[in-house]
Design a protein around this motif. Structure first.
Motif, PDB file in Angstrom:
ATOM      1  N   VAL A  26       0.835  -1.201   0.000  1.00 54.79           N
ATOM      2  CA  VAL A  26       0.000   0.000   0.000  1.00 54.79           C
ATOM      3  C   VAL A  26       0.870   1.252   0.000  1.00 54.79           C
ATOM      4  O   VAL A  26       0.611   2.211  -0.738  1.00 54.79           O
ATOM      5  N   SER A  27       1.923   1.239   0.806  1.00 59.67           N
ATOM      6  CA  SER A  27       2.836   2.387   0.850  1.00 59.67           C
ATOM      7  C   SER A  27       3.517   2.590  -0.495  1.00 59.67           C
ATOM      8  O   SER A  27       3.697   3.729  -0.950  1.00 59.67           O
ATOM      9  N   LEU A  28       3.894   1.494  -1.136  1.00 65.81           N
ATOM     10  CA  LEU A  28       4.543   1.576  -2.443  1.00 65.81           C
ATOM     11  C   LEU A  28       3.619   2.220  -3.473  1.00 65.81           C
ATOM     12  O   LEU A  28       4.021   3.129  -4.210  1.00 65.81           O
ATOM     13  N   VAL A  29       2.368   1.755  -3.520  1.00 63.88           N
ATOM     14  CA  VAL A  29       1.403   2.299  -4.489  1.00 63.88           C
ATOM     15  C   VAL A  29       1.123   3.772  -4.210  1.00 63.88           C
ATOM     16  O   VAL A  29       1.104   4.604  -5.130  1.00 63.88           O
ATOM     17  N   LEU A  30       0.928   4.114  -2.957  1.00 65.34           N
ATOM     18  CA  LEU A  30       0.626   5.505  -2.608  1.00 65.34           C
ATOM     19  C   LEU A  30       1.797   6.424  -2.929  1.00 65.34           C
ATOM     20  O   LEU A  30       1.605   7.538  -3.443  1.00 65.34           O
ATOM     21  N   CYS A  31       3.006   5.985  -2.640  1.00 63.89           N
ATOM     22  CA  CYS A  31       4.175   6.813  -2.921  1.00 63.89           C
ATOM     23  C   CYS A  31       4.405   6.962  -4.425  1.00 63.89           C
ATOM     24  O   CYS A  31       4.762   8.054  -4.895  1.00 63.89           O
ATOM     25  N   CYS A  32       4.175   5.895  -5.179  1.00 69.49           N
ATOM     26  CA  CYS A  32       4.290   5.999  -6.636  1.00 69.49           C
ATOM     27  C   CYS A  32       3.252   6.983  -7.184  1.00 69.49           C
ATOM     28  O   CYS A  32       3.555   7.807  -8.065  1.00 69.49           O
ATOM     29  N   ALA A  33       2.033   6.909  -6.647  1.00 71.16           N
ATOM     30  CA  ALA A  33       0.980   7.826  -7.080  1.00 71.16           C
ATOM     31  C   ALA A  33       1.331   9.266  -6.720  1.00 71.16           C
ATOM     32  O   ALA A  33       1.101  10.196  -7.512  1.00 71.16           O
ATOM     33  N   ALA A  34       1.907   9.461  -5.530  1.00 70.65           N
ATOM     34  CA  ALA A  34       2.283  10.810  -5.102  1.00 70.65           C
ATOM     35  C   ALA A  34       3.397  11.370  -5.984  1.00 70.65           C
ATOM     36  O   ALA A  34       3.349  12.550  -6.377  1.00 70.65           O
ATOM     37  N   ILE A  35       4.385  10.537  -6.295  1.00 71.28           N
ATOM     38  CA  ILE A  35       5.479  10.989  -7.159  1.00 71.28           C
ATOM     39  C   ILE A  35       4.962  11.300  -8.559  1.00 71.28           C
ATOM     40  O   ILE A  35       5.338  12.311  -9.174  1.00 71.28           O
TER      41      ILE A  35
END
Length: 260
Positions: free
Chosen positions: A94-103
């Motif tokens: 979940v953290s990976l997906v959210l951080c990719c989306a934020a970037i």
């Protein structure tokens, strides 16, 4: 930590003769540093920060994201068995997906917007094709771009294009088989070793410049190389000896060329 740090410096600088690349463009290695941090933080069980580091590396270079295959395999396996996935795997993914989306969102705010992403993807596609067909590459597919009927390793580009097309079906079968075996192995490994198996998947599915092999120093943190066991200590020294031999072998022709 000291041994791993020395190994990274060794592989990046000496093994590949990367002095010009390293000292002339060290700011372009942010993805490399963040990938290492991701593995270190993951081993320290700080899964959200590890995912954030890996997200940055993946958004910068793409292929480091394959290290997330281990938590993904574990998560999917738990769901398939009708079990609740481990919280650490869920937090990481979940953290990976959210951080990719934020970037991704942050980059779209800059000039060019989504067009910049399209250009980046196009560049990756062209870069990947060039990687397969040019010299000094690593990766499974590069082994299917050689003419083993002669003693000439660096075949002409036009010949290599034909070889890549000819061996594409065979490469896909071999690559898919090795990736499947890696995924099965991930089910039986602990968090750290399972994550490192993603390095094999990177090798099987991508063709990269030789300096990317410096990530192979992460294998020195593999738990089977624990120096507390005599046999593992011997294995570690043997690995270092091989790396030293390959480094000298790779650097020697470059030294002769400069002397001429």
């Amino acid at each position: 930590t000291l041994v791993s740090t020395a190994a990274f410096a060794y592989l990046v600088y000496l093994f590949f003769g990367n002095a010009g690349r390293w000292f002339g463009g060290y700011f372009s290695y942010d993805w490399f540093i963040l990938t290492v941090w991701a593995v270190v933080l993951h081993r320290r069980r700080q899964f959200a920060p590890a995912a954030a580091c890996l997200a940055y590396a993946a958004m910068m270079r793409g292929f480091p994201g394959l290290l997330a295959l281990y938590p993904a395999v574990q998560w999917i396996a738990s769901v398939a068995r009708l079990r609740t996935p481990e919280r650490r795997h869920t937090v990481f993914l979940v953290s990976l997906v959210l951080c990719c989306a934020a970037i991704f969102g942050a980059t779209c705010l800059m000039r060019g917007g989504v067009v910049a992403l399209e250009q980046w993807l196009d560049k990756l596609t062209v870069h990947r094709q060039q990687h397969i067909l040019t010299e000094s590459r690593i990766g499974l597919q590069y082994l299917f771009a050689q003419n083993y009927g002669t003693d000439i390793w660096e075949v002409p580009i036009d010949v290599r294009e034909q070889l890549v097309r000819h061996y594409e079906p065979a490469y896909r079968v071999v690559a898919l088989t090795l990736v499947a075996l890696s995924a099965l192995a991930m089910l039986r490994r602990d968090d750290h070793d399972g994550l490192l198996l993603g390095l094999g998947v990177i090798f099987f599915t991508t063709v990269l410049s030789r300096y990317y092999f410096s990530l192979g120093a992460l294998l020195l943190t593999w738990k089977t190389l624990d120096a507390s066991r005599p046999t593992n200590s011997v294995s570690a020294r043997y690995l270092f000896a091989l790396l030293a031999l390959f480094a000298v072998q790779a650097a020697f022709p470059q030294v002769l060329a400069r002397q001429r």
